[in-house]
Write a protein that holds these residues in place. Structure first.
Motif, short mmCIF file in Angstrom:
data_model
loop_
_atom_site.label_atom_id
_atom_site.label_comp_id
_atom_site.label_asym_id
_atom_site.label_seq_id
_atom_site.Cartn_x
_atom_site.Cartn_y
_atom_site.Cartn_z
N SER A 180 0.84 -1.20 0.00
CA SER A 180 0.00 0.00 0.00
C SER A 180 0.87 1.25 0.00
O SER A 180 2.03 1.22 0.40
N SER A 181 0.27 2.34 -0.45
CA SER A 181 1.00 3.60 -0.48
C SER A 181 0.28 4.62 0.40
O SER A 181 -0.83 4.38 0.87
N ILE A 182 0.94 5.73 0.57
CA ILE A 182 0.32 6.78 1.36
C ILE A 182 -0.98 7.23 0.71
O ILE A 182 -1.96 7.54 1.38
N ASP A 183 -0.96 7.22 -0.60
CA ASP A 183 -2.18 7.62 -1.30
C ASP A 183 -3.36 6.71 -0.96
O ASP A 183 -4.48 7.17 -0.78
N ILE B 77 -3.80 5.12 1.79
CA ILE B 77 -4.23 5.44 3.14
C ILE B 77 -5.05 6.73 3.14
O ILE B 77 -6.13 6.81 3.73
N THR C 95 2.67 11.58 5.65
CA THR C 95 4.13 11.56 5.50
C THR C 95 4.80 12.14 6.74
O THR C 95 5.80 11.61 7.22
N ILE C 96 4.20 13.19 7.23
CA ILE C 96 4.88 13.88 8.32
C ILE C 96 4.64 13.21 9.66
O ILE C 96 5.57 12.98 10.44
N THR D 53 2.00 7.00 9.16
CA THR D 53 0.70 6.38 8.88
C THR D 53 0.07 5.73 10.11
O THR D 53 -1.11 5.89 10.37
N VAL E 19 10.36 9.66 9.62
CA VAL E 19 9.55 10.64 8.90
C VAL E 19 9.88 10.45 7.42
O VAL E 19 11.05 10.40 7.05
N LEU E 20 8.81 10.29 6.62
CA LEU E 20 9.02 9.99 5.20
C LEU E 20 8.56 11.17 4.35
O LEU E 20 7.47 11.70 4.54
N PRO F 246 8.51 12.72 0.20
CA PRO F 246 8.84 12.44 -1.18
C PRO F 246 9.93 13.39 -1.69
O PRO F 246 10.04 14.51 -1.22
N SER G 251 5.65 6.74 -3.44
CA SER G 251 4.68 6.59 -2.35
C SER G 251 5.07 5.41 -1.48
O SER G 251 4.28 4.57 -1.15
N ALA H 139 5.12 4.03 1.23
CA ALA H 139 4.64 3.99 2.60
C ALA H 139 5.10 2.67 3.17
O ALA H 139 4.62 1.62 2.79
#
Lengths: 291, 729
Positions: free
Chosen positions: A40-43, A45, A82-83, A86, B118-119, B121, B151, B153
């Motif tokens: 999965s990606s941040i998008d 989520i 991101t900051i 997740t 902390v991630l 892009p 991405s 994650a």
């Protein structure tokens, strides 16, 4: 209907009853699964969260609140993910949605405003203690603190009369609510809250601190987290920040205090940092989401 | 829990299974990574610096993360972060740029406060990961890495695993840091202990050496004292047995005197030394002529040098002022000691003494004096040591050459009192050069004619017979003084104590009183006070000179004597030369004085002018006349000497014959010669004679002639003292 007419008030029964009446929003489970999915990606989520616009707004307001003290404006869930991270976002999402779950509880039994103020203050102080100790994933402490008295709501919602009876007994005797609960029910609000969260498949790192916030030494895996919530709860009671299950200041568990190793003089700093965050966080989490 | 609303289609279930399998694999690899942490731990425990720890951490992380690049930033004491390790090395610049951008926008600071990754892009479509490396107490650094995909994650489990690894890394860094600190501290402590041990060892060694030197000194000293003592006792015994020829007796007496002299020298050394050590030593301040002091010091040693076939040469730089103020006695002592040593350790060749001027500022003259010999030399290691008390170059020196080992220690202390330093340059078998510097005040230019230490020898002294009162309770002392003075025709009346001396003084008139200090009945000080009291009672306008004779040898003692009304001071044991010189010094004035009562106005005027302002010899005037060629002075003095003596003789004869014209002629001749040589006082007296004789008056002539003779002797004494008399004389 007399007291004896109620179904027997056991822990399991109450949990079973409540979990069908009050359930976590659907998104939580999906979120959890997505976060733990390696592909999965941040998008992905962000997509789940942004489906709930109210939640999205609350999360963004939270991310920009003094609690985070973040350097830049967090204007999207993607950026928040991101900051803040997740997992942390998931925990915050839980905190930001749980208040809306419990509804319809008689005002004379439980002043919801005062109750949640106490819970939020406890969460923020527990988180501050974790920050001070340089713990990772400090948001779970915020959630655990926020949910530590959830058992109290459960009882008030499911057993109005028992709850009223206990409150009156406490008023008359001046004894600890906890002791009265145990005498009357053979369990207390901490155990009840922990059992409900477990049923909701909330991570153990949040469940245990809730279940053992009056006796952290009994926690099996997360004694330190339990100790932080325990201490935060006592501070909130002592400072009269809102109104939790208990009326007085619960006794401090000495070994927990030792385990935390927070110097007494640091408490003032921790409190000062927390106080400013409480009102705003309360405003964010309680407002603008009435549907 | 599965949402009941989602249809359980085969595709969905397939996806579920894939997801679960993938998750499972993922968790397994994370668990494996964590399980294999024993290897990681042992890598870390071997690592002694940050770089090794970072490398071990990086290889551990590579098991679960597919980082394109990794880097560690080290936290500096000033709060800055420095990228110290990158993997691969080529990624250094890229990572540096990425991290700097995050520092600018605040993400870096944010990551510092988050104990989890902390991630963010990147512009190139990758993901930059920042994870603080911190223990509970402090931030140690920052881990950064780039991951593929815009991405990326990372799953929660991986990020937790990363946190665990970085936490371990942080503690390893802290351990290494503390270990390093401890190591430094231990090292430092060890060094300090070693240093301290060395110091203590050195101190112990020095203390032992000092104690050994003291024992050696005592042993030497008793040997040194016993040797001459044996001489004295043995010879005395032989003589007491009697039956010796006069020649033998003379020989034995000479030996006794030698032994006694050397015993005296040793005792003086010890006394000097202990006085200096006790801080009871003060320097005198009198004006003196340096050339004179040097000359006289050397003349005493000349004989010893000649006996060994050595020559002593002396050169005083012309820049050295004529007249200085200081303690000439102590200067002589240092010089005598150094030259004496040179004679002692030298078998042949030449000893040279050179005096130079280092600086001359306002009132302060610094002299540099060098004594060079061609003696046995001193080993380099001993060059410092020989100035310590009780030390000689080596123990065998004492047996070979004798001496107390105090001489140079005393010199060093005396030189220090004169604000100078003393040192030696030497080469074994080649010779030594002793140097010392000393500060003196500049004198007023008047060269003192008299003083305790004028260079006159007894033979040169002319002295009218005196009546002397000698007070001493010890018979041998009285005998000694009588033996010294009676050959000169003086009459000596003895008194055994102060009271008897006072009685004698009241019954008879004396020219001088020699007074011992420690006596029974009435001591010398009391007796002197009584004498002065008596003089006042009797209204005597002129006090008799009273000279103390005492074994106490300090300046304070001298002051006590002067306070009691005494005029001068002699140190026991009494030396013939000193006693004679003293009398000369006192009665040189006295003689002139004796002339005055009968003198008329011109003589009194002459005397007045002489004593008050006119120099016996004005070197500068002579130099001016010679065009600054100082080397010509001795020749001119010599010429004057040859010319003036016959003239003096002629004047004497003319006076006897009462030939006024001859007296005037000779006086005129002497006046001219004296004027040429800048013998100003002679010039004045001769001019006076010429004038009175020119008026036909010879009434004062006899007295003026006596005065002229005195001034003539004085002139030669002065030029002699200044070293201005050529060898031909």
């Amino acid at each position: 209907m007399s007291l004896s007419d109620y179904p027997p008030t056991t822990l399991d029964r109450l949990v079973e009853e409540t979990s069908t009446v009050y359930s976590l929003p659907l998104f939580y489970e999906r979120l959890n699964e997505t976060i733990n999915h390696p592909r999965s990606s941040i998008d992905d989520i962000a997509k789940i969260i942004t489906e709930d616009q109210g939640l999205t707004a609350r999360l963004l307001r939270l991310a920009n609140s003094p609690m985070f003290g973040c350097y830049a404006k967090v204007d999207s869930i993607t950026k928040a993910a991101t900051i803040i991270g997740t997992q942390q976002l998931r925990d915050l999402a839980l905190a930001a949605s749980v208040m809306g779950v419990f509804k319809g509880i008689p005002e004379d039994l439980l002043n919801m405003t005062s109750f949640w103020r106490h819970c939020i203050a406890c969460g923020i102080i527990a988180r501050s203690l974790a920050v001070y100790r340089r713990e990772s994933n400090v948001e779970r402490l915020f959630v655990a603190g926020m949910l530590h008295d959830v058992g109290h709501i459960v009882l008030a919602a499911a057993r109005h009369e028992v709850s009223r009876e206990l409150l009156e007994a406490q008023r008359d005797s001046g004894r600890f609510y906890l002791e009265l609960e145990r005498e009357r029910l053979a369990f207390d609000h901490a155990e009840l809250g922990g059992a409900l969260l477990k049923k909701w498949k909330i991570p153990v790192s949040i469940v245990e601190p809730v279940a053992y916030h009056h006796n952290p030494g009994s926690a099996e895996q997360f004694r330190l987290e339990a100790a932080m919530v325990h201490l935060a709860d006592i501070i909130c009671q002592a400072m009269e920040l809102g109104q939790g299950a208990e009326c007085g200041v619960p006794p401090l568990d000495e070994p927990s205090w030792e385990r935390l190793g927070v110097p007494a003089h640091m408490m003032a700093t921790v409190l000062k940092q927390s106080e400013s965050q409480i009102a705003e966080t309360f405003a964010i989490l309680s407002g603008g989401d009435d549907d | 829990m599965i949402d009941p609303n989602i249809s359980k289609s085969p595709e969905f279930l397939e996806e579920r299974v894939r997801y679960l399998e993938e998750s499972n694999r993922r968790f397994m690899s994370i668990l494996e990574m964590l399980a294999s942490s024993s290897e990681f731990q042992s890598d870390l425990s071997r690592a002694r610096d940050g770089e090794a720890i970072f490398k071990a951490t990086a290889s551990q992380l590579r098991r679960i993360f597919s980082f394109h690049s990794m880097g560690f930033l080290d936290s500096r004491p000033d709060g800055s972060f420095e990228l110290v390790v990158t993997d691969p090395v080529e990624a250094q610049d890229t990572l540096q740029a990425l991290v700097e951008a995050r520092m600018m926008d605040g993400t870096f600071a944010w990551a510092l406060n988050r104990n989890q990754a902390v991630l963010v892009p990147t512009e190139t479509g990758e993901t930059l990961l920042l994870q603080v490396v911190a223990t509970q107490s402090r931030v140690r650094g920052m881990f950064t890495g780039t991951l593929p995909g815009s991405s990326a994650a990372l799953d929660a489990a991986s990020l937790n695993a990363l946190s665990i690894v970085m936490y371990t890394c942080a503690y390893a860094l802290e351990s290494a840091f503390l270990y390093g600190m401890l190591h430094d501290h231990t090292q430092h402590l060890e060094e300090r202990v070693q240093m301290r041990t060395r110091d203590l060892e050195e101190a112990r060694r020095e203390a032992e050496a000092a104690s050994l030197a003291k024992s050696d000194f005592l042993a030497n000293m008793s040997h040194e004292i016993r040797t001459p003592m044996n001489g004295v006792m043995g010879m005395t015994e032989l003589m007491l047995k009697g039956g010796l020829t006069p020649q033998k007796e003379k020989l034995y007496l000479g030996a006794i005197k030698d032994s006694a002299d050397s015993l005296m020298m040793i005792i003086n050394d010890i006394l000097d030394f202990s006085k200096i050590e006790a801080g009871k030593f003060t320097l005198e301040k009198t004006s003196f002529s340096l050339r004179d002091v040097v000359e006289r010091s050397l003349s005493v040693l000349q004989m010893r040098a000649e006996e060994k076939g050595l020559t002593i040469t002396c050169r005083v730089d012309s820049a050295v002022p004529l007249c200085l103020v200081g303690d000439q006695g102590r200067l002589r002592q240092v010089l005598t000691n150094l030259v004496g040593n040179a004679i002692k350790f030298c078998q042949q060749g030449q000893i040279s003494v050179e005096v130079g001027l280092v600086s001359l500022e306002r009132d302060d003259a610094v002299l540099h004096i060098r004594v060079t010999d061609a003696g046995i030399g001193i080993a380099e290691e001993a060059c410092q040591r020989i100035f310590n008390q009780f030390e000689q170059a080596d123990g065998s020196t004492t047996r070979k050459f004798g001496g107390t080992g105090l001489g140079l220690a005393i010199c060093r202390k005396l030189v220090a009192l004169m604000d100078g330093t003393i040192w030696v340059e030497s080469e074994l078998g080649v010779g030594s050069c002793f140097h010392f510097t000393a500060h003196f005040q500049l004198g007023n230019g008047e060269i003192p004619l008299t003083g305790k230490d004028t260079a006159l020898t007894p033979r040169q002294l002319w002295q009218a017979p005196l009546t002397i009162l000698l007070a001493d309770d010890v018979e041998i002392n009285r005998l000694l003084v009588q033996a010294i003075l009676e050959p000169y025709g003086h009459q000596i009346i003895c008194a055994e104590d102060g009271r008897k001396a006072l009685e004698a003084y009241e019954s008879k008139s004396f020219d001088i009183v020699l007074m011992d200090i420690q006596m029974p009945e009435m001591d010398g000080l009391q007796a002197t006070r009584a004498i002065r009291e008596y003089e006042r009672a009797k209204g005597r306008n002129r006090a008799v000179p009273v000279v103390a004779m005492t074994a106490f040898a300090g300046n304070e003692d001298r002051q006590v004597c002067l306070d009691a009304g005494m005029d001068d001071y002699l140190t026991k044991p009494i030396k013939a030369v000193e006693l004679i010189q003293l009398l000369h010094n006192i009665f040189r004035h006295q003689t002139i004085y004796d002339v005055t009562p009968t003198g008329s106005a011109p003589v009194a005027l002459a005397l007045n002018e002489c004593t008050e302002s006119t120099a016996v010899f004005d070197r500068n005037e002579l130099l001016e006349r010679l065009g600054g060629r100082s080397e010509m002075i001795p020749r001119f003095v010599n010429l004057f000497y040859k010319g003036v003596l016959p003239q003096m003789e002629g004047l004497g004869m003319a006076l006897s014959a009462k030939d006024v014209d001859e007296v005037r002629r000779y006086a005129h001749g002497i006046k001219g010669s004296a004027g040429n040589i800048a013998a100003l006082r002679m010039h004045q007296v001769a001019a006076m004679m010429e004038k009175t004789a020119g008026e036909g008056d010879l009434t004062e002539a006899q007295q003026l002639f006596a005065l002229l003779q005195i001034e003539c002797r004085a002139f030669f004494a002065v030029v002699g003292a200044l070293g201005l008399v050529s060898d031909a004389q």
